[in-house]
Scaffold this motif. Structure first.
Motif, PDB file in Angstrom:
ATOM      1  N   THR A   1     -23.481 -14.040  15.022  1.00 50.97           N
ATOM      2  CA  THR A   1     -22.419 -14.992  14.681  1.00 50.97           C
ATOM      3  C   THR A   1     -21.051 -14.333  14.813  1.00 50.97           C
TER       4      THR A   1
ATOM      5  N   SER B   1     -20.065 -13.882  18.411  1.00 50.35           N
ATOM      6  CA  SER B   1     -19.590 -15.141  18.985  1.00 50.35           C
ATOM      7  C   SER B   1     -18.194 -15.499  18.483  1.00 50.35           C
ATOM      8  N   GLU B   2     -17.961 -15.343  17.179  1.00 45.29           N
ATOM      9  CA  GLU B   2     -16.674 -15.736  16.605  1.00 45.29           C
ATOM     10  C   GLU B   2     -15.534 -14.846  17.076  1.00 45.29           C
TER      11      GLU B   2
END
Length: 541
Positions: A81, A84-85
């Motif tokens: 996550t 991706s962020e």
């Protein structure tokens, strides 16, 4: 029908049903590792056991000792996550570069050739049929200025003309020109315009994206810490369940010995055996919780199923904190008011509102532009003598080549200056003024939201500090309860051995001790979670 006939008919039916399946191409079987990976992911998502009668095997990889800080470090590098962020703020770099390209210089260049033939009807055209050939080349630069909102441009033009007209004073003729133009807004668009407002807003949006990324990282790392302590709790709960099962099994063994020597009725063993089965079930449940918690931690700290840690068995080596931790409430509130990402986002949103307000207020101003222009010209060529029609005297023709025209530009031989003020004002500005009034109301609303966020932050930090204190007191009470339960079990066991207590009293004392141990472990976990949350709320919600 004979037995042989029935056998042949059955064989024919089976063969008819199998042949179509054999005729189809056989699909490739999935690899065992892929199947195991899908099962593990499905178990993680649903929290249920797969439909199989076999036992779930532990990971085939090595055993890895892991501290809390090592788990956090792995999450910072490998959490999918976060990976991706972290791309989101980078996308704003390209958006801003595309918008800022408006202020980059623009170069222009033109090269051309014209060959023209004219059939003339005028005596002043230099002939009944004239031809001309013109070569031209030019270059220029234009640029929009960030400061002041002005713009400038410079253009350099050149040409060579050769004609059959008898009226031309030179053949060929060379000409050069240099034009400069500067425009400076004095009222509207001087401090801000739509393009600059967009760039400033994009910069704020990039800052907000960075703040949101920071908040996401802090939140995920808090989840990692909580998942780590959940795994610690689960492993300790398995140990407690095993100890409870050992006590129940020991009681069953003692009761069997008493039955054999005739001091206890055989039916009294049933209660101890039922309690042993119950403890065994609790152990299985605790082991399942441990496996699920380990999967939950892995999901937060591995890069994928190909990560070596995914197939390993994690052994958390840190122990829960059982001592009181100092909590500086005032210092925590001050730190939160200066570090909280949601408060920083509210402040940046207020800045964006101010930029929009400035842009809308700019539209209500009249347009007043200062425009300055300078033109320079140079001309030369192979001269052709001509008579002045009014005086009858010979006029000196231009002479020289292309570089002579360049020299004339440098000597300002034929300059033209132009300076003017340009004014415009729309007669109807009601819409623009209404937008400004509306934006001012939105700013007041954003200020109120900012104050509400500050109050909410102070409340959350205070609540987290109280949770730390309350969970510590609950942990101390659970510890005392567990110690008293141990003493009660020892006393009941001693009385039972002396014949002064019943089998039920011993079983009940064991149950109370098991509950007290689980309660102590849960309160230790709650205390660790309260400490993690107290650190988290100082940075993000």
């Amino acid at each position: 029908m004979s037995q042989s006939a029935r056998f042949l008919i059955s064989a024919g039916i089976v063969l008819a049903s199998v042949l179509p399946a054999l005729a189809q191409p056989k699909a490739a079987d999935p690899s065992p590792d892929h199947v195991k990976t899908l099962i593990a992911q499905a178990m993680q998502q649903t929290g249920q056991k797969p439909p199989t009668t076999g036992m779930i095997e532990p990971p085939a990889g090595p055993t890895v000792n892991l501290t809390e800080q090592e788990a956090v470090a792995r999450a910072q590098q490998g959490n999918l996550t976060l990976i991706s962020e972290r791309i989101t703020p980078q996308t704003w770099d390209y958006s801003m570069s595309a918008t800022r390209a408006f202020y980059l210089p623009t170069l222009t260049s033109t090269v051309g050739s014209i060959n023209q033939t004219d059939l003339n009807t005028s005596a002043f055209s230099g002939g009944v049929k004239t031809t001309s050939e013109t070569q031209s080349w030019s270059g220029g630069i234009t640029k929009q200025m960030w400061r002041g909102g002005g713009s400038y441009s410079a253009q350099w033009t050149n040409s060579r003309n050769e004609t059959s007209s008898t009226f031309s004073t030179c053949n060929p003729c060379f000409s050069s020109g240099l034009q400069g133009l500067f425009t400076q807004p004095l009222l509207r668009n001087r401090k801000i315009d739509n393009t600059r407002a967009t760039i400033l807003t994009n910069e704020i949006n990039q800052d907000i994206a960075e703040l949101n990324l920071n908040a996401q990282e802090v939140s995920i790392l808090a989840q990692v810490r909580n998942a780590y302590w959940e795994l610690v709790y689960a492993r300790q709960a398995v140990e407690a369940a095993q100890q409870s099962l050992e006590l129940a099994s020991k009681l069953v063994g003692d009761n069997r010995a008493r039955v054999e020597i005739g001091t206890m009725a055989p039916i009294d063993i049933i209660q101890a055996q039922a309690e042993e089965a119950n403890r065994r079930q609790q152990l299985v449940t605790a082991q399942a919780t441990q496996r699920n918690n380990e999967l939950g931690l892995k999901r937060l700290i591995v890069r994928g199923t190909d990560d070596e840690l995914w197939r390993a068995t994690i052994i958390p080596v840190d122990h829960p904190t059982v001592t009181a931790q100092a909590v500086d409430l005032e210092g925590a509130v001050r730190a939160a008011l200066s570090r909280r990402t949601d408060l920083a986002v509210s402040r940046r949103n207020l800045d964006a509102v101010d930029i929009t307000l400035q842009s809308l207020d700019n539209q209500t101003k009249p347009g007043l532009d200062l425009i300055g222009q300078l033109n320079l010209a140079g001309r030369a060529g192979v001269g052709v003598a001509r008579l002045d029609p009014t005086t009858g005297l010979s006029v000196a023709p231009p002479a020289g080549g292309y570089f002579d025209t360049i020299g004339q530009l440098g000597s300002f031989e034929a300059p033209t200056w132009n300076v003017r003020l340009q004014f415009n004002y729309p007669l109807g500005t009601t819409s623009a003024k209404a937008n400004v009034s509306r934006q001012r109301l939105l700013r007041r609303q954003q200020e109120a939201t900012l104050k509400a966020t500050e109050l909410q932050i102070a409340t959350e930090v205070t609540g987290a500090a109280l949770a730390v204190r309350n969970s510590f007191e609950a942990m101390q009470a659970a510890q005392v309860s567990r110690e008293l339960s141990e003493q009660r079990l020892n006393a009941a066991q001693a009385k039972f051995e002396q014949g002064m207590a019943t089998n039920y009293e011993v079983v009940q004392a064991q149950r109370d001790l098991n509950d007290a141990r689980n309660s102590e472990l849960r309160q230790q976990l709650n205390y660790q979670r309260a400490l993690v949350d107290f650190q988290r709320v100082q940075i993000t919600r």
